[in-house]
Design a protein around this motif. Structure first.
Motif, mmCIF file in Angstrom:
data_model
loop_
_atom_site.group_PDB
_atom_site.id
_atom_site.type_symbol
_atom_site.label_atom_id
_atom_site.label_comp_id
_atom_site.label_asym_id
_atom_site.label_seq_id
_atom_site.Cartn_x
_atom_site.Cartn_y
_atom_site.Cartn_z
ATOM 1 N N ARG A 170 -7.200 -4.393 3.101
ATOM 2 C CA ARG A 170 -6.754 -5.731 2.671
ATOM 3 C C ARG A 170 -7.858 -6.457 1.906
ATOM 4 N N ARG A 171 -9.086 -6.182 2.289
ATOM 5 C CA ARG A 171 -10.218 -6.790 1.567
ATOM 6 C C ARG A 171 -10.266 -6.271 0.133
ATOM 7 N N THR A 172 -9.937 -5.007 -0.055
ATOM 8 C CA THR A 172 -9.936 -4.413 -1.392
ATOM 9 C C THR A 172 -8.762 -4.912 -2.224
ATOM 10 N N TYR A 173 -7.619 -5.115 -1.564
ATOM 11 C CA TYR A 173 -6.408 -5.535 -2.276
ATOM 12 C C TYR A 173 -5.884 -6.847 -1.692
ATOM 13 N N PRO A 174 -6.626 -7.951 -1.870
ATOM 14 C CA PRO A 174 -6.253 -9.224 -1.227
ATOM 15 C C PRO A 174 -4.949 -9.823 -1.758
ATOM 16 N N GLU A 175 -4.547 -9.435 -2.954
ATOM 17 C CA GLU A 175 -3.337 -10.015 -3.539
ATOM 18 C C GLU A 175 -2.076 -9.246 -3.159
ATOM 19 N N ALA A 176 -2.236 -8.099 -2.551
ATOM 20 C CA ALA A 176 -1.080 -7.261 -2.237
ATOM 21 C C ALA A 176 -0.272 -7.860 -1.091
ATOM 22 N N ASP A 177 1.043 -7.730 -1.193
ATOM 23 C CA ASP A 177 1.916 -8.127 -0.098
ATOM 24 C C ASP A 177 1.573 -7.279 1.123
ATOM 25 N N ALA A 229 3.125 -6.173 3.809
ATOM 26 C CA ALA A 229 4.046 -5.092 4.164
ATOM 27 C C ALA A 229 3.962 -3.963 3.144
ATOM 28 N N ARG A 230 3.877 -4.340 1.883
ATOM 29 C CA ARG A 230 3.768 -3.342 0.805
ATOM 30 C C ARG A 230 2.468 -2.563 0.940
ATOM 31 N N LEU A 231 1.396 -3.288 1.249
ATOM 32 C CA LEU A 231 0.090 -2.654 1.381
ATOM 33 C C LEU A 231 0.085 -1.651 2.535
ATOM 34 N N ASP A 232 0.581 -2.065 3.697
ATOM 35 C CA ASP A 232 0.605 -1.165 4.853
ATOM 36 C C ASP A 232 1.408 0.096 4.547
ATOM 37 N N ARG A 233 2.554 -0.080 3.918
ATOM 38 C CA ARG A 233 3.429 1.054 3.635
ATOM 39 C C ARG A 233 2.792 2.010 2.637
#
Length: 212
Positions: A147-154, A156-160
């Motif tokens: 999440r630190r790398t992709y702070p803008e990602a949703d 749920a989308r990021l986890d999946r």
């Protein structure tokens, strides 16, 4: 029999059951293997797994930890290093933090290591309780860095999509030796090369999935 002798015998029996279950889970599938089958294949009484572990789930957790403890500890150290860095990790660093210890295990203990990878590949898409019990804190720490790398990602989308990337790696690594046309297994150098190609592939996929 002395207490020390009894303890040694108990430890040896537990290891025998772990190695037997590891072989059966890897070759036949976790769901297809019964406690009765493990006891019989180990040449032990019908209550052995129950006595030494409790349930099949407890035995599976012991199988995961037996070889996986070192993998988990190294990934934990890698994630801690990422967390201590002043800047977020890029996709390459994230993937290598997780995948590198798998190669180290396979180079150190090829036969048992590959069995362990096959088991992990089977149960990881299911979010199996044995996996969660073995590494819940690590998973939380790792996802914190993702999440630190992709702070803008949703979220749920990021986890999946992170799960898709990791699962793809595990499934492919578990079938590494199938790439040998002569039916043998990859040499250590070939395995390292295969692993590197797989890491590059997973990094590229992760960047497309989350970096856009």
């Amino acid at each position: 029999m002395s207490i020390a002798s009894g303890n040694r015998q108990g430890t040896a029996t537990r290891l025998r059951l772990i190695k037997t279950a590891e072989r059966l889970f890897a070759t036949q599938g976790v769901d297809a293997v019964s406690v009765r089958a493990v006891n019989a294949a180990a040449g032990l009484g019908p209550a052995s797994v129950h006595y030494h572990f409790g349930t099949k789930e407890d035995l599976l957790a012991a199988v995961l930890v037996d070889l996986g403890g070192a993998v988990r500890d190294q990934i934990t150290a890698n994630v801690a290093e990422l967390a201590a860095a002043p800047r977020p990790a890029d996709a390459d660093a994230l993937v290598r933090a997780v995948t590198g210890p798998y190669l180290e295990l396979l180079l150190r203990q090829r036969t048992r290591g590959m069995r362990w990878v096959k088991i992990i590949a089977q149960i990881s898409p299911e979010g199996h309780p044995a996996l969660e019990a073995a590494g819940r804190e690590l998973q939380l720490a790792l996802m914190g860095q993702v999440r630190r790398t992709y702070p803008e990602a949703d979220p749920a989308r990021l986890d999946r999509r992170w799960a898709i990337s990791v699962t793809s790696f595990l499934q492919s690594l578990s079938r590494a030796d199938e790439w040998r046309r002569d039916g043998g297994r990859l040499s250590p150098d070939e395995l390292a090369s295969f692993h590197e190609d797989l890491v590059v592939f997973v990094v590229g996929g992760l960047e497309r999935l989350l970096g856009s």
